[in-house]
Design an enzyme around this catalytic site. Structure first.
Site, PDB file in Angstrom:
ATOM      1  N   ARG A  68       0.821  -1.207   0.000  1.00  0.00           N
ATOM      2  CA  ARG A  68       0.000   0.000   0.000  1.00  0.00           C
ATOM      3  C   ARG A  68       0.861   1.265   0.000  1.00  0.00           C
ATOM      4  O   ARG A  68       0.503   2.267  -0.637  1.00  0.00           O
ATOM      5  CB  ARG A  68      -0.920  -0.023   1.226  1.00  0.00           C
ATOM      6  CG  ARG A  68      -1.942   1.116   1.301  1.00  0.00           C
ATOM      7  CD  ARG A  68      -2.963   0.826   2.386  1.00  0.00           C
ATOM      8  NE  ARG A  68      -3.974   1.861   2.479  1.00  0.00           N
ATOM      9  CZ  ARG A  68      -4.058   2.740   3.492  1.00  0.00           C
ATOM     10  NH1 ARG A  68      -3.180   2.690   4.486  1.00  0.00           N
ATOM     11  NH2 ARG A  68      -5.023   3.634   3.517  1.00  0.00           N
ATOM     12  N   HIS A  72       0.335   4.273  -2.653  1.00  0.00           N
ATOM     13  CA  HIS A  72       0.005   5.635  -2.247  1.00  0.00           C
ATOM     14  C   HIS A  72       1.128   6.605  -2.588  1.00  0.00           C
ATOM     15  O   HIS A  72       0.873   7.797  -2.766  1.00  0.00           O
ATOM     16  CB  HIS A  72      -0.311   5.679  -0.751  1.00  0.00           C
ATOM     17  CG  HIS A  72      -1.675   5.178  -0.423  1.00  0.00           C
ATOM     18  ND1 HIS A  72      -2.393   5.603   0.680  1.00  0.00           N
ATOM     19  CD2 HIS A  72      -2.476   4.279  -1.063  1.00  0.00           C
ATOM     20  CE1 HIS A  72      -3.574   4.987   0.702  1.00  0.00           C
ATOM     21  NE2 HIS A  72      -3.646   4.181  -0.347  1.00  0.00           N
ATOM     22  N   ASN A 100      -3.984   8.491   4.453  1.00  0.00           N
ATOM     23  CA  ASN A 100      -2.817   7.919   5.120  1.00  0.00           C
ATOM     24  C   ASN A 100      -2.816   8.078   6.633  1.00  0.00           C
ATOM     25  O   ASN A 100      -2.226   7.255   7.346  1.00  0.00           O
ATOM     26  CB  ASN A 100      -1.533   8.568   4.579  1.00  0.00           C
ATOM     27  CG  ASN A 100      -1.321   8.325   3.105  1.00  0.00           C
ATOM     28  OD1 ASN A 100      -1.636   7.262   2.589  1.00  0.00           O
ATOM     29  ND2 ASN A 100      -0.784   9.322   2.412  1.00  0.00           N
ATOM     30  N   HIS A 201      -6.073  -5.966  -2.840  1.00  0.00           N
ATOM     31  CA  HIS A 201      -6.906  -6.128  -1.649  1.00  0.00           C
ATOM     32  C   HIS A 201      -7.192  -7.594  -1.335  1.00  0.00           C
ATOM     33  O   HIS A 201      -7.974  -7.889  -0.441  1.00  0.00           O
ATOM     34  CB  HIS A 201      -8.228  -5.359  -1.806  1.00  0.00           C
ATOM     35  CG  HIS A 201      -8.074  -3.886  -1.628  1.00  0.00           C
ATOM     36  ND1 HIS A 201      -9.118  -2.997  -1.754  1.00  0.00           N
ATOM     37  CD2 HIS A 201      -6.983  -3.127  -1.326  1.00  0.00           C
ATOM     38  CE1 HIS A 201      -8.680  -1.762  -1.554  1.00  0.00           C
ATOM     39  NE2 HIS A 201      -7.385  -1.816  -1.298  1.00  0.00           N
TER      40      HIS A 201
END
Length: 335
Positions: A68, A72, A100, A201
């Site tokens: 992740r 991001h 975040n 995911h």
């Protein structure tokens, strides 16, 4: 590892480097290379792998967290390590952005990797923090049983961050399909990339605050048979995420959050996506057929496309040549 999945590796490794170079060239910057550190620090990648494997072995959830971080990072200013910068009077840290804040994690593992890599490279800062994020994401997926790919390398680190851009450009868990497609298109990623990368995911967890509304309200929009959430699935999730419960309570994104597999897509077909943005991929729209395909044939097509899309995402606006710097400390701009 199954023989069929081993066969996928060979195909991926043969094709992805060519595709990545073409993507980079068309975007107008110097292409990255999987061999960037082969001569200047051949021990770099093994050092990263050792720390990642140890971290994931100690906490399986950490694999999803490291994946992740790379995601991001790349969606804000490109893959430049900006997500790692702490706040200062001149740095508007992305760590405090809504996507975040109190949810992005694994920063201490990146610090450990940086220390080990610099040691392996003769005590000098040779490997960028942006490259560490990209390799750690790949090694995390492999550690959890997923595919491997040749990570394109040679990124440099930014000297700035943007909390505003993080708030605007990182996809929200509340987005519908049109908004998701627009968000990914902004980064040069197509509809298939959207579905493949969302398949990340298949590992990890989400905080209750991001799926509470879905499990309580989305089955009330229509009658129970038409709602886009399985009723029993919603009831099960309410046990740990209810009105007044802690926003940080965790729910697994699929039924095997510590194993990289295709069950995420099977869940979507069964209306068991945890996040609204997950289920939006299978809700009568243009991505339904891709979701169905990824949920079949033991996830083989998903593995290939995920690896390909990870390379493509890693090529978003990297700093190369004389742009940026190689940070001594991933949390700070060099003095």
């Amino acid at each position: 590892m199954a023989n069929s999945h081993r066969a996928i590796f060979f195909t991926i490794l043969l094709l992805l480097a060519v595709a990545a170079a073409a993507t980079a060239s068309s975007a107008g910057f110097s292409p990255l290379s999987p061999y960037y550190y082969s001569k200047i620090c051949p021990k770099a990648l093994p050092a990263i792998r050792r720390v990642v494997e140890a971290a994931v072995s100690g906490e399986r959830r950490m694999g999803a967290s490291l994946l992740r971080l790379h995601f991001h990072d790349c969606f804000v200013q490109g893959c430049d390590g900006s997500i790692l910068l702490d706040a200062t009077p001149t740095i508007d840290s992305e760590k405090t952005a809504l996507p975040n804040n109190n949810s992005a994690r694994g920063f201490e593992v990146i610090d450990m990797i940086k220390a080990e890599v610099d040691k392996a490279c003769g005590g000098k800062p040779v490997v960028s923090c942006a490259d560490i994020l990209a390799v750690a994401a790949r090694d995390s997926v492999v550690a959890l049983g997923g595919p491997s790919w040749e990570v394109q390398l040679g990124r440099r680190d930014s000297t700035s961050a943007s909390r505003t851009t993080a708030n605007n450009d990182i996809p929200s868990p509340f987005m519908d399909l049109p908004a998701l497609k627009s968000s990914f298109q902004k980064q040069g990623l197509n509809e298939r990339d959207l579905v493949a990368l969302s398949g990340g995911h298949t590992i990890g967890f989400s905080q209750c605050q991001f799926f509470r509304n879905r499990i309580f309200n989305e089955n009330r929009i229509f009658n129970e048979t038409e709602a886009n959430i399985d009723a029993e699935f919603a009831r099960e999730r309410r046990a740990s995420c209810f009105a007044g419960s802690g926003d940080a309570n965790l729910g697994s994104l699929d039924g095997s959050p510590a194993r990289f597999d295709g069950s995420y897509f099977k869940n979507l077909v069964e209306k068991k996506g945890l996040l609204h943005s997950d289920q939006a991929l299978f809700a009568g729209g243009s991505t339904d057929s891709v979701v169905k395909g990824y949920g079949s044939n033991n996830g083989r097509s998903f593995w290939f496309d995920f690896a390909s899309s990870m390379v493509k995402m890693g090529n978003i606006k990297p700093l190369t040549g004389n742009r940026g710097q190689i940070r001594v400390n991933c949390r700070k701009v060099n003095a």
